[in-house]
Design a protein around this motif. Structure first.
Motif, PDB file in Angstrom:
ATOM      1  N   ARG A  56       2.272  -7.652  -0.825  1.00 55.36           N
ATOM      2  CA  ARG A  56       1.181  -8.583  -1.102  1.00 55.36           C
ATOM      3  C   ARG A  56       0.869  -8.617  -2.716  1.00 55.36           C
ATOM      4  O   ARG A  56      -0.011  -9.673  -3.097  1.00 55.36           O
ATOM      5  CB  ARG A  56      -0.051  -8.206  -0.299  1.00 55.36           C
ATOM      6  CG  ARG A  56       0.219  -8.377   1.203  1.00 55.36           C
ATOM      7  CD  ARG A  56      -0.259  -9.500   1.812  1.00 55.36           C
ATOM      8  NE  ARG A  56      -1.581  -9.470   2.059  1.00 55.36           N
ATOM      9  CZ  ARG A  56      -2.360  -9.552   3.050  1.00 55.36           C
ATOM     10  NH1 ARG A  56      -1.786  -9.208   4.330  1.00 55.36           N
ATOM     11  NH2 ARG A  56      -3.776  -9.513   3.114  1.00 55.36           N
ATOM     12  N   ARG A  57       1.187  -7.394  -3.162  1.00 55.47           N
ATOM     13  CA  ARG A  57       1.128  -7.436  -4.497  1.00 55.47           C
ATOM     14  C   ARG A  57       2.106  -6.519  -5.206  1.00 55.47           C
ATOM     15  O   ARG A  57       2.350  -5.380  -4.898  1.00 55.47           O
ATOM     16  CB  ARG A  57      -0.456  -6.879  -5.105  1.00 55.47           C
ATOM     17  CG  ARG A  57      -0.526  -6.555  -6.524  1.00 55.47           C
ATOM     18  CD  ARG A  57      -1.837  -5.881  -6.724  1.00 55.47           C
ATOM     19  NE  ARG A  57      -2.008  -5.400  -8.219  1.00 55.47           N
ATOM     20  CZ  ARG A  57      -3.138  -5.883  -8.913  1.00 55.47           C
ATOM     21  NH1 ARG A  57      -4.167  -6.416  -8.265  1.00 55.47           N
ATOM     22  NH2 ARG A  57      -2.952  -5.626 -10.111  1.00 55.47           N
ATOM     23  N   VAL A  60       2.030  -2.542  -6.447  1.00 53.39           N
ATOM     24  CA  VAL A  60       0.705  -2.009  -6.275  1.00 53.39           C
ATOM     25  C   VAL A  60       0.571  -0.564  -6.193  1.00 53.39           C
ATOM     26  O   VAL A  60       1.590   0.168  -5.945  1.00 53.39           O
ATOM     27  CB  VAL A  60       0.635  -2.493  -4.890  1.00 53.39           C
ATOM     28  CG1 VAL A  60       1.237  -1.933  -3.739  1.00 53.39           C
ATOM     29  CG2 VAL A  60      -1.043  -2.661  -4.619  1.00 53.39           C
ATOM     30  N   ARG A 113      -8.836  -8.956   2.267  1.00 54.43           N
ATOM     31  CA  ARG A 113      -8.160  -8.280   1.307  1.00 54.43           C
ATOM     32  C   ARG A 113      -8.353  -6.706   1.392  1.00 54.43           C
ATOM     33  O   ARG A 113      -9.272  -6.180   1.990  1.00 54.43           O
ATOM     34  CB  ARG A 113      -8.534  -8.494  -0.202  1.00 54.43           C
ATOM     35  CG  ARG A 113      -8.195 -10.164  -0.444  1.00 54.43           C
ATOM     36  CD  ARG A 113      -6.820 -10.560  -0.313  1.00 54.43           C
ATOM     37  NE  ARG A 113      -6.428 -11.789  -0.601  1.00 54.43           N
ATOM     38  CZ  ARG A 113      -6.426 -12.801   0.462  1.00 54.43           C
ATOM     39  NH1 ARG A 113      -6.574 -12.486   1.830  1.00 54.43           N
ATOM     40  NH2 ARG A 113      -6.293 -14.094   0.109  1.00 54.43           N
ATOM     41  N   TYR A 114      -7.085  -5.902   1.212  1.00 53.00           N
ATOM     42  CA  TYR A 114      -7.042  -4.676   1.467  1.00 53.00           C
ATOM     43  C   TYR A 114      -6.750  -3.679   0.239  1.00 53.00           C
ATOM     44  O   TYR A 114      -5.794  -4.072  -0.599  1.00 53.00           O
ATOM     45  CB  TYR A 114      -6.085  -4.258   2.602  1.00 53.00           C
ATOM     46  CG  TYR A 114      -6.471  -5.197   3.708  1.00 53.00           C
ATOM     47  CD1 TYR A 114      -7.549  -4.687   4.668  1.00 53.00           C
ATOM     48  CD2 TYR A 114      -6.015  -6.349   4.065  1.00 53.00           C
ATOM     49  CE1 TYR A 114      -7.879  -5.278   5.942  1.00 53.00           C
ATOM     50  CE2 TYR A 114      -6.257  -7.208   5.176  1.00 53.00           C
ATOM     51  CZ  TYR A 114      -7.045  -6.426   6.057  1.00 53.00           C
ATOM     52  OH  TYR A 114      -7.756  -7.322   7.035  1.00 53.00           O
ATOM     53  N   TRP A 117      -2.943  -2.502  -0.883  1.00 54.31           N
ATOM     54  CA  TRP A 117      -1.876  -3.554  -0.551  1.00 54.31           C
ATOM     55  C   TRP A 117      -2.150  -4.688  -1.238  1.00 54.31           C
ATOM     56  O   TRP A 117      -1.221  -5.125  -1.822  1.00 54.31           O
ATOM     57  CB  TRP A 117      -1.975  -3.747   1.075  1.00 54.31           C
ATOM     58  CG  TRP A 117      -0.985  -4.438   1.565  1.00 54.31           C
ATOM     59  CD1 TRP A 117       0.293  -4.679   1.276  1.00 54.31           C
ATOM     60  CD2 TRP A 117      -1.178  -5.248   3.113  1.00 54.31           C
ATOM     61  NE1 TRP A 117       0.757  -5.368   2.165  1.00 54.31           N
ATOM     62  CE2 TRP A 117       0.162  -5.883   3.126  1.00 54.31           C
ATOM     63  CE3 TRP A 117      -2.109  -5.281   3.980  1.00 54.31           C
ATOM     64  CZ2 TRP A 117       0.308  -6.283   4.018  1.00 54.31           C
ATOM     65  CZ3 TRP A 117      -2.056  -6.144   5.060  1.00 54.31           C
ATOM     66  CH2 TRP A 117      -0.577  -6.775   5.246  1.00 54.31           C
ATOM     67  N   ASP A 118      -3.293  -5.343  -1.261  1.00 55.47           N
ATOM     68  CA  ASP A 118      -3.524  -6.532  -2.116  1.00 55.47           C
ATOM     69  C   ASP A 118      -4.175  -6.059  -3.560  1.00 55.47           C
ATOM     70  O   ASP A 118      -3.895  -6.939  -4.371  1.00 55.47           O
ATOM     71  CB  ASP A 118      -4.732  -7.152  -1.350  1.00 55.47           C
ATOM     72  CG  ASP A 118      -4.326  -8.124   0.053  1.00 55.47           C
ATOM     73  OD1 ASP A 118      -3.429  -8.853  -0.286  1.00 55.47           O
ATOM     74  OD2 ASP A 118      -4.874  -7.580   0.940  1.00 55.47           O
ATOM     75  N   SER A 119      -4.887  -5.133  -3.630  1.00 56.73           N
ATOM     76  CA  SER A 119      -5.416  -4.350  -4.807  1.00 56.73           C
ATOM     77  C   SER A 119      -4.862  -3.154  -5.167  1.00 56.73           C
ATOM     78  O   SER A 119      -4.588  -2.363  -4.112  1.00 56.73           O
ATOM     79  CB  SER A 119      -6.951  -4.632  -5.016  1.00 56.73           C
ATOM     80  OG  SER A 119      -7.114  -6.141  -4.646  1.00 56.73           O
TER      81      SER A 119
END
Length: 338
Positions: A56-57, A60, A113-114, A117-119
């Motif tokens: 997702r990113r 990360v 958002r997590y 994972w996302d950030s």
């Protein structure tokens, strides 16, 4: 600062994590900057690192069981001060406006958002979190003891709620790692009879030490029919095994974010008599508050195995190999890491 990042998802034995030096993140207007004191090692971190969960990113930094101190904040933040101890968990942000959020099911928000994972998460010296999603923490426990409560504990609690265990009921736990051994303590404190089914002899010994009525192999039958069961092991082959262990009207709750393929189910043996399968998706902030209060009330304690932050890849390898019972926790060893 120093941080670990997923350079290229793949088996942890191949070294998907790399250590990098990069600027300390700048918190957004509604965010806190958190100096990481400890970060639990969750199986979801393993799924992110190995690519079981889609990227997702890029690059990360994993980690979403963070205990730390507020080191700074955005201009719109109120109610927090520098030096406050806070927890950073998996659920990082929701839109707050969708039908799910409005009905109290923010864990199902399509815009959620997590952390990790996302950030970027807590395998680092600093991370950020929206202030509204930072958790106040109970006193009396140090950072290392608290870290596993922030995902393993919270998700185990939601899985127990989804299992709808009746008062004084018979609960089966399939797999007995970081989340299950915390869930078991809450269930036992609430009067349940707990049966543990796991491949790991050390985990079986821990289960009995905590008060489980029995502990056997993952594919064994429990000594009595179960009112509810929770599958913590990410092994789809165990779904029919757990369903066969349920009594009539029993419920199987599947706690993991990732599960290997489930084999075909035999309707009469595994689903008839109104047995149910329920999945578990993340958690709400209300779940987190409720669990942290229960943990303090019932003195729920994680069995922890500290690792220096510099040994994050080794912690993930040991998690995958089942080399420890309970939960691993990364502790900042000051950096620069070696």
């Amino acid at each position: 600062m120093y941080a670990w990042e997923v350079a290229e998802p793949g088996p942890v034995e191949s070294g998907p994590l790399r250590l990098v030096e990069k600027p300390v993140p700048v918190p957004g207007p509604d965010e806190l900057l958190v100096r990481v004191g400890a970060c639990g090692v969750c199986r979801t971190d393993l799924h992110v690192s190995e690519g079981d969960l889609p990227v997702r990113r890029a690059w990360v930094t994993p980690g979403h069981e963070v205990v730390g101190r507020v080191a700074g904040m955005g201009a719109k933040v109120t109610g927090h001060g520098v030096g406050d101890r806070v927890g950073v968990a998996w659920l990082r942000r929701t839109d707050g406006t969708c039908a799910y959020c409005l009905r109290g099911a923010e864990n199902l928000c399509p815009g959620s958002r997590y952390t990790g994972w996302d950030s970027d998460g807590g395998y680092a010296q600093y991370t950020t979190v929206p202030a509204a999603f930072a958790h106040p923490l109970p006193g009396g426990l140090d950072d290392i003891a608290l870290a596993p409560l922030l995902c393993a504990g919270i998700i185990g609690h939601r899985a127990l709620l989804r299992a709808s265990l009746p008062p004084g009921g018979r609960l089966g736990l399939y797999g007995f790692g970081g989340s299950a051994h915390l869930c078991a303590q809450v269930a036992l404190a609430q009067g349940a009879t707990v049966h543990v089914l796991t491949r790991d002899p050390a985990a079986r010994r821990l289960a009995l030490d905590l008060g489980a009525a029995s502990a056997a192999g993952a594919y064994d039958a429990p000594p009595e029919p179960l009112d509810s069961a929770i599958l913590f092991a990410p092994v789809g082959d165990l779904v029919p095994v757990a369903l066969r262990a349920l009594d009539r009207g029993g419920i199987l709750s599947i706690a993991g974010i990732h599960l290997s393929d489930v084999p075909p189910l035999h309707y009469e043996r595994e689903l008839f008599y109104e047995k149910e399968i329920r999945s578990v998706t993340s958690n709400t902030r209300a779940d987190a508050r409720e669990f942290l209060a229960l943990a303090e009330q019932h003195r729920v304690r994680a069995t922890v195995h500290p690792y220096p932050m510099s040994h994050a890849p080794e912690a993930l390898k040991d998690l995958k190999a089942g080399r420890f019972d309970g939960a691993a926790v990364l502790v900042d060893d000051g950096g620069p890491w070696h």
